[in-house]
Scaffold this motif. Sequence first.
Motif, PDB file in Angstrom:
ATOM      1  N   GLU A   1       8.800  15.881  -9.626  1.00 35.90           N
ATOM      2  CA  GLU A   1      10.243  15.970  -9.853  1.00 35.90           C
ATOM      3  C   GLU A   1      11.021  16.132  -8.554  1.00 35.90           C
ATOM      4  O   GLU A   1      12.181  15.741  -8.480  1.00 35.90           O
ATOM      5  CB  GLU A   1      10.552  17.130 -10.809  1.00 35.90           C
ATOM      6  N   VAL A   2      10.375  16.712  -7.529  1.00 35.84           N
ATOM      7  CA  VAL A   2      11.054  16.834  -6.240  1.00 35.84           C
ATOM      8  C   VAL A   2      11.313  15.439  -5.667  1.00 35.84           C
ATOM      9  O   VAL A   2      12.395  15.146  -5.162  1.00 35.84           O
ATOM     10  CB  VAL A   2      10.206  17.698  -5.273  1.00 35.84           C
TER      11      VAL A   2
ATOM     12  N   ALA B   1      14.004  13.772  -7.805  1.00 35.50           N
ATOM     13  CA  ALA B   1      15.337  14.273  -7.490  1.00 35.50           C
ATOM     14  C   ALA B   1      15.910  13.500  -6.309  1.00 35.50           C
ATOM     15  O   ALA B   1      17.080  13.099  -6.314  1.00 35.50           O
ATOM     16  CB  ALA B   1      15.284  15.765  -7.187  1.00 35.50           C
TER      17      ALA B   1
ATOM     18  N   LEU C   1       6.020  18.615   3.381  1.00 36.66           N
ATOM     19  CA  LEU C   1       5.285  19.304   2.323  1.00 36.66           C
ATOM     20  C   LEU C   1       3.783  19.065   2.440  1.00 36.66           C
ATOM     21  O   LEU C   1       2.984  19.814   1.903  1.00 36.66           O
ATOM     22  CB  LEU C   1       5.794  18.867   0.941  1.00 36.66           C
TER      23      LEU C   1
ATOM     24  N   ARG D   1       1.993  30.229   1.736  1.00 34.00           N
ATOM     25  CA  ARG D   1       3.229  30.210   0.983  1.00 34.00           C
ATOM     26  C   ARG D   1       3.004  30.218  -0.510  1.00 34.00           C
ATOM     27  O   ARG D   1       2.160  29.533  -1.018  1.00 34.00           O
ATOM     28  CB  ARG D   1       4.032  28.954   1.353  1.00 34.00           C
TER      29      ARG D   1
ATOM     30  N   ALA E   1      13.590  21.394  -9.273  1.00 34.65           N
ATOM     31  CA  ALA E   1      13.149  20.380  -8.314  1.00 34.65           C
ATOM     32  C   ALA E   1      13.871  20.490  -6.977  1.00 34.65           C
ATOM     33  O   ALA E   1      14.268  19.489  -6.394  1.00 34.65           O
ATOM     34  CB  ALA E   1      13.309  18.969  -8.909  1.00 34.65           C
ATOM     35  N   LEU E   2      14.042  21.705  -6.486  1.00 32.14           N
ATOM     36  CA  LEU E   2      14.643  21.873  -5.162  1.00 32.14           C
ATOM     37  C   LEU E   2      13.605  21.515  -4.101  1.00 32.14           C
ATOM     38  O   LEU E   2      12.405  21.576  -4.367  1.00 32.14           O
ATOM     39  CB  LEU E   2      15.113  23.321  -4.974  1.00 32.14           C
ATOM     40  N   TYR E   3      14.085  21.156  -2.901  1.00 34.87           N
ATOM     41  CA  TYR E   3      13.163  20.860  -1.806  1.00 34.87           C
ATOM     42  C   TYR E   3      12.721  22.197  -1.215  1.00 34.87           C
ATOM     43  O   TYR E   3      13.520  22.896  -0.596  1.00 34.87           O
ATOM     44  CB  TYR E   3      13.845  19.994  -0.752  1.00 34.87           C
ATOM     45  N   PRO E   4      11.444  22.578  -1.400  1.00 33.05           N
ATOM     46  CA  PRO E   4      11.024  23.954  -1.098  1.00 33.05           C
ATOM     47  C   PRO E   4      11.123  24.324   0.383  1.00 33.05           C
ATOM     48  O   PRO E   4      11.235  25.485   0.715  1.00 33.05           O
ATOM     49  CB  PRO E   4       9.570  23.997  -1.579  1.00 33.05           C
ATOM     50  N   HIS E   5      11.083  23.315   1.273  1.00 29.15           N
ATOM     51  CA  HIS E   5      11.049  23.621   2.707  1.00 29.15           C
ATOM     52  C   HIS E   5      12.427  23.559   3.358  1.00 29.15           C
ATOM     53  O   HIS E   5      12.553  23.746   4.548  1.00 29.15           O
ATOM     54  CB  HIS E   5      10.110  22.645   3.395  1.00 29.15           C
ATOM     55  N   MET E   6      13.453  23.266   2.575  1.00 30.94           N
ATOM     56  CA  MET E   6      14.799  23.168   3.157  1.00 30.94           C
ATOM     57  C   MET E   6      15.640  24.342   2.675  1.00 30.94           C
ATOM     58  O   MET E   6      15.486  24.796   1.545  1.00 30.94           O
ATOM     59  CB  MET E   6      15.484  21.886   2.687  1.00 30.94           C
TER      60      MET E   6
ATOM     61  N   ARG F   1      20.907  22.644   3.160  1.00 29.63           N
ATOM     62  CA  ARG F   1      20.325  21.321   3.346  1.00 29.63           C
ATOM     63  C   ARG F   1      19.906  20.725   1.999  1.00 29.63           C
ATOM     64  O   ARG F   1      20.009  19.513   1.789  1.00 29.63           O
ATOM     65  CB  ARG F   1      19.121  21.413   4.293  1.00 29.63           C
TER      66      ARG F   1
ATOM     67  N   PHE G   1      21.410  17.192   1.383  1.00 25.51           N
ATOM     68  CA  PHE G   1      20.377  16.239   1.799  1.00 25.51           C
ATOM     69  C   PHE G   1      20.727  14.783   1.484  1.00 25.51           C
ATOM     70  O   PHE G   1      20.574  13.898   2.315  1.00 25.51           O
ATOM     71  CB  PHE G   1      19.038  16.617   1.154  1.00 25.51           C
TER      72      PHE G   1
END
Lengths: 304, 362
Positions: free
Chosen positions: A198-199, A202, A221, A304, B85-90, B94, B98
């Motif tokens: 889903e990332v 998106a 990632l 993490r 669904a967020l971008y985990p590293h930003m 951002r 994005f």
Amino acid sequence: MIARVIARGRSRLERREATAAWLFLAPALIALAAVAFWPLARTLYFSFTDATFDDPSNYGFIGWRNFTDIAGDKLWWLALRNTLTFTVISVALETCLGLGIALLLNQTIPGRGAIRAAILIPWAIPVVVSAKVWEWMLHDQFGIINNALINLGLIEQGIAWTANPSLVMGVVIFIDVWITTPFMVLLILAGLQLIPEEVQEAAIVDGVPWWKRFWSITLPLLRPAIGVAVLFRVLDAMRMFDLSYVLAGNSQRTMTISIYARNQLVAFQEIGLGSAASTWVFFAVAMAAILIIGTLRLDRATSR
Amino acid sequence: MGSVSLHGVSKSFGKLDIIRNVDLDIADGEFVVFVGPSGCGKSTLLRLIAGLVPATAGEIAIDGEDMTEVPASERGIAFVFQSYALYPHMNIARNIGFALETTGIGRAAIRTKVEQVASMLKIDHLLDRLPRQLSGGQRQRVAIGRALVRHPKVFLFDEPLSNLDTDLRSEMRVEIARLHEELGTTMIYVTHDQVEAMTLADRIVVLNEGRIEQIGSPRELYRQPANRFVAGFIGAPRMNFAPVTATARSETVRLTGPGGLDLGVAGNWSATAASIGVRPEALSLATGETAKASGELLRVEDLGHEHLAYVSIADDLVWTARVEPNHETQRGARVGLGWPDDALFVFDGEGRRLGAQAGMRG
């Protein structure tokens, strides 16, 4: 009063837990001590002596002389340069190829499972067998590669791939890439599958172009997965012995530090000098590991 | 601006038909909610509109433009996922900005837009944090912010509140309603939560097994369900049903069924009646003449603001009644149930509701 009782009770419980922890760890620690720490300590010990295989029980301490002798040996530095050349080029190629193939295999394509299994075959074959197979395929008179190249009209006569000093390092790197790219693919593919679909979706819906998605989402990632894969491969490549030795023996063109250490120990029967060389190899590999873990911050990235 | 229309849209995964021949027209600025049981295809329908899955057949148009073959990235829509669904590293700033990075509007302009959206959603104090440092509700706000910042023609929400706890859910529900009012942008919203559907929607689309069962305003679906499925799906606790046998008389039709059901219904349209339905909130405990059905009181649930009585009117048929908190009936007692005539829904053998007037309530 109550607090003190609780504190005392807890500390007893904690002590019991600590004892249990050590008991559980003991078998692994004993095994490690027998197969890793003890040999390592012995090597370190002998590297300060002038022991030889002629009379291993009769030796004296000579301080740092073995280490300085090796540091003054041009062949050692050549072997180190060969090892670093081999490591940097082969691991770089394997990472790029592994990433590419992993990205392809991560797509939903028919027969994906079969392809994933098939790609592991080179990794499953023992290195010595692979080296021998390629040696024959690259043979200047009977090799299938030269045969194909001649039939295609690309060359006039067979090339002595493994005998030609300027080609042999390239051949060693090529075969190593062939053998270990599947390993890279596997580790990177595992990392890819950890990225939530889903990332990516998106970003697709948001109109982010594919190169930007790759560069700003997939790669960052994937960093922990690629980092671990590179670490494994670099440590492996730094102590590479079999491939060079099978293909080119003691040729100075492909001599690695492991082959150098083996020569001191086995060919020249010098236990002290060989141990010192082995210790150098150990330090070289340890330095590489520290460097990679430090620069990639693997300890943090993976927690993490 | 942001109208959406589907014509004959179908989607199959292999032999499995997920969406079957769906026709739907959504006007610009409308808030449409897709509801249905799990596996009914409501999320797939949303992903078809988004372009995340290609349609097997049919046409999808957005803003009057055929989008069937247009990739998701060029449809001008925004999608809010259940998982955020967020971008985990930003960081949050951002994350929101994005998508604007490749539009060439420059860093300063992106920053301004991001801050504008963030203050609108009250997350401006979180811009430097990473998604994992945020709570679920805050993450969902970021996800909505990421959608807002692009000024899309259509917003698509896929169960956006399902991962939140009850309090946050109602807070975000109000927030989404406010956003729709302020922006006036078309929103399509998938949920299995009736409260969300009833409170947010201009129109609700009820889906079942990949087909549209009914489209209508929340009030229409509640008062005039087209069939037994919609009648049972909309409303909580769900409508009580009972099988009946219809016997035609001169002026009326007699419906008999379990629990001593014996109703005379005017109009010969009900000659094909096979079942009836009454909503729990229309039922009341009754005695004597006013009781239309009776059964054994199994238990009463005290929910504070309401009491739910479970009455077994036949061996395997339990009806739910929302009753007055001060009733004094004992468990195990025989009780009668009554309801106003206009609270009766009558369905035929295929589940279609009979007689438009039968279900009208004041």
